[in-house]
Motif scaffolding. Structure first.
Motif, PDB file in Angstrom:
ATOM      1  N   PHE A 289      -4.399  -7.561  -2.031  1.00  0.00           N
ATOM      2  CA  PHE A 289      -4.134  -6.127  -2.158  1.00  0.00           C
ATOM      3  C   PHE A 289      -4.856  -5.329  -1.078  1.00  0.00           C
ATOM      4  N   VAL A 290      -6.118  -5.663  -0.855  1.00  0.00           N
ATOM      5  CA  VAL A 290      -6.884  -4.974   0.189  1.00  0.00           C
ATOM      6  C   VAL A 290      -6.221  -5.167   1.551  1.00  0.00           C
ATOM      7  N   ALA A 291      -5.749  -6.395   1.810  1.00  0.00           N
ATOM      8  CA  ALA A 291      -5.049  -6.665   3.073  1.00  0.00           C
ATOM      9  C   ALA A 291      -3.753  -5.872   3.158  1.00  0.00           C
ATOM     10  N   MET A 292      -3.058  -5.735   2.035  1.00  0.00           N
ATOM     11  CA  MET A 292      -1.823  -4.948   2.001  1.00  0.00           C
ATOM     12  C   MET A 292      -2.097  -3.499   2.382  1.00  0.00           C
ATOM     13  N   VAL A 293      -3.189  -2.955   1.855  1.00  0.00           N
ATOM     14  CA  VAL A 293      -3.554  -1.568   2.162  1.00  0.00           C
ATOM     15  C   VAL A 293      -3.937  -1.433   3.629  1.00  0.00           C
ATOM     16  N   ALA A 294      -4.766  -2.360   4.108  1.00  0.00           N
ATOM     17  CA  ALA A 294      -5.254  -2.286   5.486  1.00  0.00           C
ATOM     18  C   ALA A 294      -4.130  -2.421   6.504  1.00  0.00           C
ATOM     19  N   ASP A 295      -3.167  -3.282   6.211  1.00  0.00           N
ATOM     20  CA  ASP A 295      -2.092  -3.577   7.170  1.00  0.00           C
ATOM     21  C   ASP A 295      -0.828  -2.775   6.926  1.00  0.00           C
ATOM     22  N   ASP A 296      -0.854  -1.903   5.885  1.00  0.00           N
ATOM     23  CA  ASP A 296       0.343  -1.150   5.519  1.00  0.00           C
ATOM     24  C   ASP A 296       1.517  -2.109   5.304  1.00  0.00           C
ATOM     25  N   ALA A 297       1.229  -3.182   4.560  1.00  0.00           N
ATOM     26  CA  ALA A 297       2.191  -4.274   4.360  1.00  0.00           C
ATOM     27  C   ALA A 297       2.932  -4.114   3.035  1.00  0.00           C
ATOM     28  N   PRO A 298       4.039  -4.840   2.865  1.00  0.00           N
ATOM     29  CA  PRO A 298       4.760  -4.789   1.587  1.00  0.00           C
ATOM     30  C   PRO A 298       3.992  -5.499   0.477  1.00  0.00           C
ATOM     31  N   SER A 299       4.346  -5.205  -0.752  1.00  0.00           N
ATOM     32  CA  SER A 299       3.683  -5.802  -1.908  1.00  0.00           C
ATOM     33  C   SER A 299       4.030  -7.286  -2.029  1.00  0.00           C
ATOM     34  N   PRO A 300       3.046  -8.142  -2.346  1.00  0.00           N
ATOM     35  CA  PRO A 300       3.333  -9.561  -2.568  1.00  0.00           C
ATOM     36  C   PRO A 300       3.881  -9.855  -3.962  1.00  0.00           C
TER      37      PRO A 300
END
Length: 333
Positions: A289-300
């Motif tokens: 989740f933290v990586a998703m926020v940092a990278d502006d990535a889609p939800s896993p």
């Protein structure tokens, strides 16, 4: 980044510790309707305690983690997407299918990533199974067996609002079945029984389960569950293909004993509850989740994924109550 967390009960406390251990998280803000508990947890993990409303103001945080009680999930998700911040929400997304559908529609319109907490997707064993199926290591998948068994039942007060065995417990099996196999469930035939305390039946629930699920490619999956597995906490998945068979959860702490002479596996102390068994998975999902926020990535693990798991649970519970096979089309909105 600055992350806000709502709900400092058992799961919330664990998520708070995992978040505080992440170097990307510069500040962690905790909130709970139980203000004293939030303050105590904040002091323990090195976070700051604030009012719930303070976390929901635009610009207050960079991301929101929801570990509050289930009835609060929809409003908190809406507040997160209104503030345009990524959201992590423990399952379930909402108490009902209808509300889950409404949340899904709102999330899709807002295009705000929401990560739903199905932690088994981040467990090393299930990750290995997912990779093995995708790589064709097992050959053609012929059958799948999953089980989730608690060592001891939860208290009566919990059962009253749990949603029942299929929704509360087996929804994890349903999500991971979809994720590992890459297939969808088309039909369920489920049974339930009451073998322990009367409070399960008093609330229309069961403490023992068995089901057959037919996947969209014809593969059959079986499921078993119990609230009374006295030997220990047992969560496994067996995948058998034309080339080999792979088992998730078959380690030295699995609560099994062999009847065969000379066999002493497993040799470790059995798991007793879910948290020690899945500690690494919980920490990994928070890291994702933290990586998703940092990278502006889609939800896993999206709200759409969560809805599919809930629909399987809904079909299983309907099948159990009406004693007949139920197709997913019957419960799909």
């Amino acid at each position: 980044m600055r992350i806000g967390l709502v709900g400092t009960g058992r799961i919330g406390q664990s998520h708070a510790a995992a978040l505080r251990a992440r170097p990307e998280v510069a500040e962690l803000l905790l909130a709970d309707v139980d203000v004293d508990r939030a303050r105590a947890v904040a002091a323990k993990v090195g976070a700051r305690s604030v009012e719930v409303d303070a976390l929901l103001r635009p610009g207050a945080v960079d991301a929101l983690v929801i570990a509050a009680a289930t009835p609060a999930h929809p409003a908190l998700i809406r507040a997160g997407i209104a503030a345009e911040v990524p959201v992590f929400c423990e399952k379930p997304v909402a108490p009902t299918v209808a509300e889950t559908v409404r949340i899904l529609e709102e999330v899709q319109r807002a295009k705000t990533p929401v990560h739903v907490g199905f932690m088994r997707r981040f467990d090393p064993g299930y990750l290995r199974a997912h990779s093995a199926v995708r790589a064709g290591e097992l050959g053609d998948l012929h059958r799948v067996h999953a089980l989730t068994c608690d060592m001891a039942p939860p208290p009566a007060g919990y059962i009253a609002s749990s949603g029942g065995l299929f929704h509360d417990c087996h929804v994890h099996d349903f999500d991971i079945l979809r994720w590992v196999t890459g297939r969808e469930v088309e039909e369920v035939f489920a049974y339930g029984a009451n073998r322990g305390e009367s409070y399960f039946a008093d609330h229309g629930d069961v403490d023992t389960s068995a089901a057959v699920l037919r996947l969209d490619d014809g593969t059959l999956a079986t499921l078993q569950g119990s609230r009374y597995n006295g030997a220990g906490y047992d969560v496994r998945m067996e995948l058998a293909g034309s080339r080999s068979t792979l088992v998730v959860g078959l380690d030295d702490q699995v609560p099994l004993r062999s009847a065969e002479p000379g066999v002493d596996f497993p040799v470790g102390d059995p798991w007793e509850v879910f948290w020690p068994r899945f500690t690494a998975a919980y920490e990994a999902e928070i890291g994702a989740f933290v990586a998703m926020v940092a990278d502006d990535a889609p939800s896993p693990c999206t709200v759409a994924d969560a809805l599919e798991a809930v629909l399987i649970a809904e079909a299983a519970d309907l099948s159990r109550r009406e004693r007949r096979p139920v197709r997913l089309t019957e419960v799909r909105p």
